[in-house]
Design an enzyme around this catalytic site. Structure first.
Site, PDB file in Angstrom:
ATOM      1  N   LYS A  77       0.858  -1.201   0.000  1.00  0.00           N
ATOM      2  CA  LYS A  77       0.000   0.000   0.000  1.00  0.00           C
ATOM      3  C   LYS A  77       0.886   1.241   0.000  1.00  0.00           C
ATOM      4  CE  LYS A  77      -3.922   2.031   2.550  1.00  0.00           C
ATOM      5  NZ  LYS A  77      -4.774   1.970   3.766  1.00  0.00           N
ATOM      6  N   SER A 157      -9.879   1.956   2.762  1.00  0.00           N
ATOM      7  CA  SER A 157      -9.011   2.707   1.889  1.00  0.00           C
ATOM      8  C   SER A 157      -7.983   1.865   1.129  1.00  0.00           C
ATOM      9  CB  SER A 157      -8.253   3.749   2.714  1.00  0.00           C
ATOM     10  OG  SER A 157      -7.360   3.128   3.627  1.00  0.00           O
ATOM     11  N   SER A 181     -10.268  -0.280   6.951  1.00  0.00           N
ATOM     12  CA  SER A 181      -9.614  -0.114   5.646  1.00  0.00           C
ATOM     13  C   SER A 181      -8.897  -1.356   5.125  1.00  0.00           C
ATOM     14  CB  SER A 181      -8.607   1.040   5.696  1.00  0.00           C
ATOM     15  OG  SER A 181      -9.266   2.275   5.639  1.00  0.00           O
TER      16      SER A 181
END
Lengths: 493, 107
Positions: A77, A157, A181
């Site tokens: 990420k 997210s 997330s």
């Protein structure tokens, strides 16, 4: 067939020399090249670095060395700082920022021999539930409704990390979970996502959103694979004062424990008004599966659940407004030239932050300001203590909790984007555990009427990830989830 | 013991508090490993934590805490450690200081 590997399967194949890391990595880079135009899971792809790491891993394996992740291609990420590789947090404000340091979590993975394919897309500063607030454009969910090809969101997210694993562009990936997330995008993309206990993984080198909630964790296509990756990510770090000084157990072994004799709590407050019949049915199915596997099902109460979301949306923006004060255009990232210092700050921040980040900075600044601090922030902290007490009391009676992960399957790109409150409701089942700091996993358990994946969530006691993995693996075995997304790399494509 | 004076609207009790700031003696800064030595070249003692680089976390200097605790115990005082969440005037978002007194929340 290389893209059908699990992380553990690929590891075994590498050790047995049935495949090389270069072959495995090249196949994943080819999948990224083929699928990125449709999915846009990545902000930055690093093929040269990946192939160099693959060759080093092949050499290490050849010498009989190589760590637990040796030669395994994974995605990171783009909230984790990676030394020498652009790190964006999906925000324009970090324009041009190349960290001179490696986050502890990614450093642990590199120590264990992992191959990094690139940096995945996310909601800007991890603020969102759909990966649509990224300054680099949205990620598209590899899944589509049956008979339709409308683009759906991957959740957020950590949507890029989830989509990449679902589509076969990476064997596994890292995410961060502040209010859901990791778990919610795992549910939307039909894969497994694990949020460990707050303090299990170091936050050092992870761009901060809400420091008392942020926690790194793994995504993969099986429960065991997330357990393997967490074993590498986790561990004490003296550079993070909230990181726990306790040994990392063998999480992968815990996946095979079974659930016989475990007490599984069903929190009655999660039967929220308006829960869809499909979610309710899936939850009942999950209860039945665990009962058949030998667990005892217990009705429990988490009485303050209904205050979870409201409390979260005070605490998280408050911490965000403090954490994001550093982005001023002076030392790193974007700078909009101006005549004086105040204008430089204001014009840089106006140009660098997107609408959702600005909204949360405004909310956070408001709830921390004189006259409102006691009414909002202080009260939210007190309610947070009650949310924690709910879990503590429940875990005196049960070993784990079972709930749905999200109130719906993936929604369409553009839906809910003009209504922040609708968007925030996505987190209703994941936020309470975040506020309490307890670990949780989302496991794909079924499909909705449109053929979209739905996840079930297992929550456990602080630092009892092992039980969470055991229950997650039992659900996985019972569900036999074998559906695959519409957009993915087929063997031989 | 209290000191009360009569005012036009009634009695007023006089309460006097002292806020004492003391410099601790340490080799490195309170929240980073950068040197705290005086007289060095500008910007030569700035760590990534001091410069608030993304993902950096402060780690409190244990020796500084030990000195504060020893001082407090020596004064037979009650010890309270509090985190400051004040915004300073050179920060970009100029929100009002929270709390009732401007130094109320200082650690």
């Amino acid at each position: 067939m290389t893209l059908e590997f699990t992380l553990s399967g690929a590891r075994d194949a590498l050790r047995a020399r049935r495949i090389s890391s270069r072959e495995l990595t090249s196949a994943h880079l080819a999948a990224i090249a083929a699928l990125e135009p449709d999915i846009h899971a990545f902000i930055t792809v690093t093929p040269e670095q990946a192939l160099a790491q693959a060759d080093a891993a092949d050499a290490a394996i050849g010498r009989g060395e190589g760590g637990p992740l040796a030669g395994l291609p994974v995605a990171i990420k783009d909230l984790f700082c990676t030394k020498g590789i652009r790190t964006t947090a999906a925000s324009r404000i970090l324009d041009g920022f190349v960290p001179p340091y490696e986050s502890t979590v990614t450093a642990n993975m590199l120590r264990d021999g992992a191959v990094f394919l690139g940096k995945t897309n996310l909601d800007e500063f991890a603020m969102g539930s759909s990966t649509t607030t990224s300054a680099f454009g949205p990620t598209v969910n590899p899944w589509q409704r049956r008979g339709a090809n409308a683009a759906l969101v991957p959740g957020g997210s950590s949507g890029g990390s989830a989509a990449a694993v679902a589509a076969g562009m990476a064997l596994a990936s890292t995410g961060t979970d502040t209010g859901g997330s990791i778990r919610q995008p795992a549910s939307f993309c039909g894969i497994v996502g694990m949020k460990p206990t707050y303090g299990r993984c170091s936050r050092w080198g992870v761009v901060a959103f809400a420091s008392s909630l942020d926690q790194p964790g793994p995504f993969a296509r099986t429960v065991e694979d997330t357990a393997i990756l967490l074993g590498s990510m986790a561990g004490h770090d003296p550079k993070d004062s909230t990181s726990a000084s306790r040994p990392v157990p063998d999480y992968a072994a815990a996946c095979h424990r079974g659930v016989r004799g475990l007490r599984i709590g069903i929190p009655r407050e999660y039967r929220a008004d308006g829960m869809s019949a499909e979610i309710e049915a899936l939850w009942s199915q999950g209860i039945a599966w665990l009962r058949e596997a030998g667990a005892e099902i217990v009705d429990v109460s988490l009485p303050h659940t209904k205050y979870g979301l409201a409390t979260y949306y005070i605490v998280a923006p408050a911490e965000a407004s403090s954490n994001l004060a550093r982005y001023d255009g002076v030392r790193f990232g974007l700078r909009v030239p101006a005549d004086d210092l105040t204008d430089l700050y204001e014009e840089t921040r106006a140009a660098g932050f997107g609408a959702e980040v600005r909204r949360r900075i405004l909310i956070g600044t408001y709830v921390l300001s004189a006259g409102y601090y006691d009414a909002y922030y202080l009260k939210a902290q007190k309610v947070r203590a009650l949310l924690l007490r709910d879990f503590t009391e429940a875990f005196e009676r049960v070993d784990a909790l079972l709930t749905p992960t999200a109130p719906s399957a993936a929604f369409g790109l553009g839906e809910k984007s003009d209504d922040p409150l609708q968007m925030y409701l996505n987190d209703v089942f994941t936020v309470p555990a975040s506020m309490a700091g307890v670990p949780g996993i989302s496991v794909p358990a079924g499909l909705d009427a449109d053929g979209l994946p739905l996840g079930l969530q297992v929550l456990g006691r602080h630092f009892d990830e092992e039980t969470v993995f055991a229950v997650g693996a039992a659900l996985e075995a019972a569900a036999g989830f074998s559906a695959r997304p519409a957009i993915r790399m087929e063997a031989g494509r | 013991m209290s000191y009360v004076i009569e005012g036009a609207t009634g009695p007023w009790e006089l309460v006097i508090g002292l806020e004492v700031h003391a410099q601790v003696v340490s080799k490195s800064k309170l929240f980073s490993g950068a040197s705290a030595e005086y007289g060095a070249e500008p910007n030569s003692q700035v760590s990534f934590v001091d410069a608030a680089f993304p993902g950096m976390l402060p780690v409190i200097n244990a020796e500084c805490v030990a000195q504060a605790v020893r001082t407090g115990l020596g004064l037979k005082a009650e010890l309270l450690l509090r985190r400051s969440a004040r915004r300073l005037s050179d920060q970009p978002v100029r929100a009002p200081h929270r709390g009732k007194g401007r130094d109320r929340h200082r650690a």
